[in-house]
Design an enzyme around this catalytic site. Structure first.
Site, PDB file in Angstrom:
ATOM      1  N   SER A 159       0.850  -1.185   0.000  1.00 62.42           N
ATOM      2  CA  SER A 159       0.000   0.000   0.000  1.00 62.42           C
ATOM      3  C   SER A 159       0.885   1.233   0.000  1.00 62.42           C
ATOM      4  O   SER A 159       2.042   1.188   0.458  1.00 62.42           O
ATOM      5  CB  SER A 159      -0.881   0.014   1.248  1.00 62.42           C
ATOM      6  OG  SER A 159      -1.462   1.281   1.458  1.00 62.42           O
ATOM      7  N   TYR A 185       0.278  -0.058  10.729  1.00 60.12           N
ATOM      8  CA  TYR A 185      -0.127  -0.384   9.362  1.00 60.12           C
ATOM      9  C   TYR A 185       1.006  -0.085   8.379  1.00 60.12           C
ATOM     10  O   TYR A 185       1.343  -0.916   7.527  1.00 60.12           O
ATOM     11  CB  TYR A 185      -1.375   0.411   8.984  1.00 60.12           C
ATOM     12  CG  TYR A 185      -1.858   0.133   7.578  1.00 60.12           C
ATOM     13  CD1 TYR A 185      -2.348  -1.119   7.225  1.00 60.12           C
ATOM     14  CD2 TYR A 185      -1.822   1.133   6.603  1.00 60.12           C
ATOM     15  CE1 TYR A 185      -2.789  -1.375   5.929  1.00 60.12           C
ATOM     16  CE2 TYR A 185      -2.267   0.889   5.319  1.00 60.12           C
ATOM     17  CZ  TYR A 185      -2.752  -0.363   4.979  1.00 60.12           C
ATOM     18  OH  TYR A 185      -3.192  -0.619   3.697  1.00 60.12           O
TER      19      TYR A 185
END
Length: 319
Positions: A159, A185
């Site tokens: 990501s 994350y």
């Protein structure tokens, strides 16, 4: 050496869909595994590979839910798998290996994002455990099938969130530092990119090439842990609450979001290449700043850090 982080001019772009990039590709007789393949961009990845003729195995924590989601997609097989349970990973891989199949395509698409602090049974922070360690363990367990394929690709869905944080090698599990869901994350997504780099270095002599990628910003169930206020802060929805679509700015449909995964897994343009982070169906440049944040941060494309992560992951994930 790994492939340089330099675009190759694929001819596709941010608006390409998974169907676009797989057009004319024949995967008949081939087997693919897509973790997370029953929801979001994973589901569109499953659909595209199936339409190209592949048998697609979708491992899921909730097989019945996965069956309902993939109903009507040809050639899909649903299996039980919990990525944060080492026994579940080993059992899934053993079942697959027992069937004698080669595995030319493995797409690691499952993941979680910005969750409250959680830990697996071994005490590993849950985003790192799910997004990275579980897939590291899965690749390790399926290695004989990847080798058997003689030409295999392992694709890890990272990501742009990797730009938030690198891997904290001194405290990856937030046992000493305060937990921050976005730092966690970002660390896990950097780990996806570094994993592909280190895996490619080990796999290419066996015909196994590895890639990581940014799929785009797609409002899916991945955002289930975010509040409405947090989602609105990303300017992801219009005044009517409908997800915005602006591919050049990274906001994509699920079909567009699946395109780079499918391109990395199937495109002949990548023959002989590997170890790189991709976006918009091309090899991404190194990120040097800019409003659109396109490219991969240097800390996620560093071979020395990739090797350091591999060593750490062996310690944490492999008994």
């Amino acid at each position: 050496m790994s492939t340089p982080q330099t675009p190759i001019g694929s001819g596709f772009g941010a608006s390409a869909t998974a169907a676009d990039v797989v057009a004319g590709v024949d995967l008949s007789g081939q087997t693919a595994i897509v973790t997370g393949g029953a929801s979001g961009i994973g589901l569109e990845t499953t659909r595209a590979l199936s339409e190209a003729g592949a048998t697609v195995i979708v491992p899921a924590r909730d097989p019945e839910r996965a069956r309902r989601a993939t109903l009507g997609i040809a050639g899909v097989e649903i299996e039980q798998l919990d990525l944060v349970d080492p026994g579940s990973v080993d059992f899934f891989a053993a079942r697959f290996l027992a069937r004698g199949r080669a595995l030319p395509i493995l797409i690691n698409s499952a993941g979680i994002m910005a969750t409250p602090l959680g830990r697996d049974a071994a005490g590993h922070e849950l985003q790192f455990a799910t997004n990275h360690l579980g897939h590291f363990r899965l690749v390790h367990a399926l290695w004989p099938a990847l080798v058997r394929a003689k030409s295999a690709r392992v694709v890890s869905v990272s990501s742009r969130g990797h730009q938030i944080a690198g891997v904290d090698f001194d405290d990856p599990n937030f046992t000493r530092r305060a937990y921050d869901k976005w730092q966690a994350y970002g660390q896990s997504k950097t780990a996806n990119a570094l994993f592909a780099l280190a895996l490619d270095a080990r796999g290419k002599q066996h015909g196994i090439r590895a890639f990581s990628l940014h799929p785009g910003q797609i409002l899916t169930d991945l955002a289930r842990h975010l509040s409405a206020e947090e989602i609105d802060a990303f300017d992801a929805r219009d005044a009517n609450g409908v997800p915005k679509v602006d591919p050049e700015r990274g906001m994509k449909t699920p079909q567009q979001g699946a395109a780079t995964s499918v391109w990395c897994a199937t495109s002949r343009q990548l023959d002989g290449l590997g170890g790189v982070y991709c976006e918009d169906c091309d090899v991404a440049p190194i990120y040097r700043g800019g409003e659109l944040r396109k490219g991969v941060s240097p800390w996620a494309a560093d071979p020395a850090l990739a090797e350091r992560l591999w060593t750490l992951s062996e310690t944490l994930a492999i008994a």
